[in-house]
Design a protein around this motif. Structure first.
Motif, PDB file in Angstrom:
ATOM      1  N   LEU A  13      -4.074  28.358  15.172  1.00  0.00           N
ATOM      2  CA  LEU A  13      -4.942  29.130  16.076  1.00  0.00           C
ATOM      3  C   LEU A  13      -4.728  30.627  15.899  1.00  0.00           C
ATOM      4  CD1 LEU A  13      -4.673  26.978  19.309  1.00  0.00           C
ATOM      5  CD2 LEU A  13      -6.702  27.291  17.880  1.00  0.00           C
ATOM      6  N   ILE A  14      -3.485  31.050  15.772  1.00  0.00           N
ATOM      7  CA  ILE A  14      -3.178  32.465  15.552  1.00  0.00           C
ATOM      8  C   ILE A  14      -3.800  32.929  14.243  1.00  0.00           C
ATOM      9  CG2 ILE A  14      -1.301  34.060  14.978  1.00  0.00           C
ATOM     10  CD1 ILE A  14       0.406  32.512  17.068  1.00  0.00           C
ATOM     11  N   THR A  15      -3.678  32.121  13.210  1.00  0.00           N
ATOM     12  CA  THR A  15      -4.238  32.482  11.896  1.00  0.00           C
ATOM     13  C   THR A  15      -5.745  32.680  11.983  1.00  0.00           C
ATOM     14  OG1 THR A  15      -2.494  31.226  10.799  1.00  0.00           O
ATOM     15  CG2 THR A  15      -4.438  31.766   9.485  1.00  0.00           C
ATOM     16  N   ARG A  16      -6.435  31.737  12.615  1.00  0.00           N
ATOM     17  CA  ARG A  16      -7.896  31.833  12.743  1.00  0.00           C
ATOM     18  C   ARG A  16      -8.310  33.071  13.526  1.00  0.00           C
ATOM     19  NH1 ARG A  16      -8.989  25.617  14.446  1.00  0.00           N
ATOM     20  NH2 ARG A  16      -8.975  24.724  12.361  1.00  0.00           N
ATOM     21  N   GLU A  17      -7.662  33.299  14.654  1.00  0.00           N
ATOM     22  CA  GLU A  17      -8.031  34.442  15.501  1.00  0.00           C
ATOM     23  C   GLU A  17      -7.728  35.771  14.826  1.00  0.00           C
ATOM     24  OE1 GLU A  17      -9.862  34.502  18.325  1.00  0.00           O
ATOM     25  OE2 GLU A  17     -10.095  32.393  17.801  1.00  0.00           O
ATOM     26  N   MET A  18      -6.599  35.861  14.149  1.00  0.00           N
ATOM     27  CA  MET A  18      -6.266  37.109  13.460  1.00  0.00           C
ATOM     28  C   MET A  18      -7.225  37.372  12.308  1.00  0.00           C
ATOM     29  SD  MET A  18      -2.159  37.477  13.645  1.00  0.00           S
ATOM     30  CE  MET A  18      -2.254  39.093  12.877  1.00  0.00           C
ATOM     31  N   ALA A  19      -7.666  36.328  11.628  1.00  0.00           N
ATOM     32  CA  ALA A  19      -8.634  36.492  10.540  1.00  0.00           C
ATOM     33  C   ALA A  19      -9.960  36.982  11.104  1.00  0.00           C
ATOM     34  CB  ALA A  19      -8.825  35.182   9.789  1.00  0.00           C
TER      35      ALA A  19
END
Length: 108
Positions: A13-19
């Motif tokens: 989730l962090i990866t998706r949101e940061m992207a």
């Protein structure tokens, strides 16, 4: 196992949101591949930053440990790109802070 699965979901989730926030500053290939690319980054961060085993990560993502190993190699190779490296480093810092603060992975 639930804690490991939860930690891996948080990292994804962090990866998706940061992207999404980074937008065009980080090239994540074409859109149809971005889902798998986010998963590869999350697997890499889980292994390198949270120090989970390839088998643990594979089980959490519903993949084989060899798939996790491949994902880690792909991301490591892409870290030669400065912008991508900075993006992954940011994901690593945030993921570590969130997962440890949430008490999901206390010994990470």
């Amino acid at each position: 196992m639930a804690d490991i699965r939860t930690a891996c979901r948080i990292v994804l989730l962090i990866t998706r949101e940061m992207a999404r926030v980074a937008g065009d500053r980080v090239t994540l290939k074409e859109r149809r591949r971005s889902v798998s690319h986010f998963r590869q980054i999350a697997m890499y961060v889980c292994h390198v930053t949270l120090q989970l085993s390839l088998s643990e990560i594979g089980a959490a993502f519903g993949r084989d440990r060899t798939t996790v190993a491949y994902s880690c190699r792909v991301i490591e190779d892409r870290r030669d790109d400065r912008a991508f490296d900075e993006f992954v480093a940011s994901v690593e810092r945030l993921a570590y802070s969130v997962v440890v603060a949430a008490g999901v992975r206390e010994n990470a």
